[in-house]
Design an enzyme around this catalytic site. Structure first.
Site, short mmCIF file in Angstrom:
data_model
loop_
_atom_site.label_atom_id
_atom_site.label_comp_id
_atom_site.label_asym_id
_atom_site.label_seq_id
_atom_site.Cartn_x
_atom_site.Cartn_y
_atom_site.Cartn_z
N GLU A 155 -3.36 -23.23 -11.08
CA GLU A 155 -2.17 -23.80 -10.45
C GLU A 155 -2.12 -23.44 -8.96
O GLU A 155 -1.65 -24.23 -8.15
CB GLU A 155 -0.91 -23.29 -11.14
CG GLU A 155 -0.78 -23.81 -12.56
CD GLU A 155 0.37 -23.18 -13.31
OE1 GLU A 155 1.29 -23.93 -13.71
OE2 GLU A 155 0.36 -21.94 -13.48
N TYR A 200 22.68 -31.55 5.83
CA TYR A 200 21.69 -31.77 4.78
C TYR A 200 20.26 -31.72 5.31
O TYR A 200 19.32 -31.46 4.56
CB TYR A 200 21.95 -33.05 3.98
CG TYR A 200 21.98 -34.33 4.79
CD1 TYR A 200 20.81 -34.97 5.15
CD2 TYR A 200 23.19 -34.89 5.17
CE1 TYR A 200 20.84 -36.15 5.87
CE2 TYR A 200 23.23 -36.07 5.89
CZ TYR A 200 22.05 -36.69 6.23
OH TYR A 200 22.08 -37.85 6.95
N LEU A 221 9.21 -20.38 -11.27
CA LEU A 221 10.15 -21.26 -10.58
C LEU A 221 11.49 -20.57 -10.33
O LEU A 221 12.18 -20.89 -9.36
CB LEU A 221 10.35 -22.54 -11.39
CG LEU A 221 9.11 -23.42 -11.59
CD1 LEU A 221 9.49 -24.68 -12.35
CD2 LEU A 221 8.45 -23.74 -10.28
N GLU A 222 11.83 -19.59 -11.17
CA GLU A 222 13.07 -18.85 -10.97
C GLU A 222 13.06 -18.14 -9.62
O GLU A 222 14.07 -18.04 -8.94
CB GLU A 222 13.26 -17.78 -12.05
CG GLU A 222 13.40 -18.32 -13.44
CD GLU A 222 12.08 -18.36 -14.21
OE1 GLU A 222 11.10 -18.96 -13.71
OE2 GLU A 222 12.04 -17.79 -15.31
N LYS A 267 9.06 -28.76 -12.28
CA LYS A 267 7.61 -28.98 -12.16
C LYS A 267 7.29 -30.24 -12.94
O LYS A 267 7.55 -30.35 -14.13
CB LYS A 267 6.86 -27.79 -12.74
CG LYS A 267 5.36 -27.91 -12.60
CD LYS A 267 4.68 -26.65 -13.10
CE LYS A 267 3.72 -26.17 -12.06
NZ LYS A 267 3.11 -24.89 -12.44
#
Length: 118
Positions: free
Chosen positions: A21, A53, A71-72, A98
């Protein structure tokens, strides 16, 4: 209180626990929702008085470019920067997804949702 929502920020990044990955990378989707008092900007019509934004998008892109195993971790970094850099933001929620994770089967997306409030 008002809210700003940015949906479907597409990013190519190298997150994940597997060595592959980190070499191959993957497509990700980030959704961000922030809340804050927008009453002043409604009156002044001035960018400096609102939640920008463009700044939010910049934070997402920069944090997604830093490799994380989980991802956390990247979601937490995004939240921390949003709350630190945009003082008008009182609450924030980020979803990091993902696309096509390497877990087999017919999985289209794995999403981690993190939310913080001050």
């Amino acid at each position: 209180m008002g809210s700003i929502k940015i949906k479907n920020i597409k990013v190519f990044a190298y997150h994940g626990c597997l060595d592959e990955e980190g070499k191959i990378g993957s497509d990700y989707r980030v959704d961000l929702k922030v809340k804050g008092d927008l009453s002043l900007s409604a009156k002044t019509d001035a960018l400096k008085d609102t939640i920008d934004y463009v700044h939010l998008n910049k934070i997402v892109k920069e944090e997604m470019a830093i490799r994380s195993k989980l991802l956390e971790n990247v979601a937490e970094r995004i939240l921390n920067r949003v709350l630190d850099e945009l003082l008008i933001v009182q609450k924030a929620t980020v979803d990091v997804s993902k696309i096509n994770p390497p877990i087999g089967g017919n999985v289209k997306m794995v999403t981690v949702r993190r939310s913080k409030s001050r």
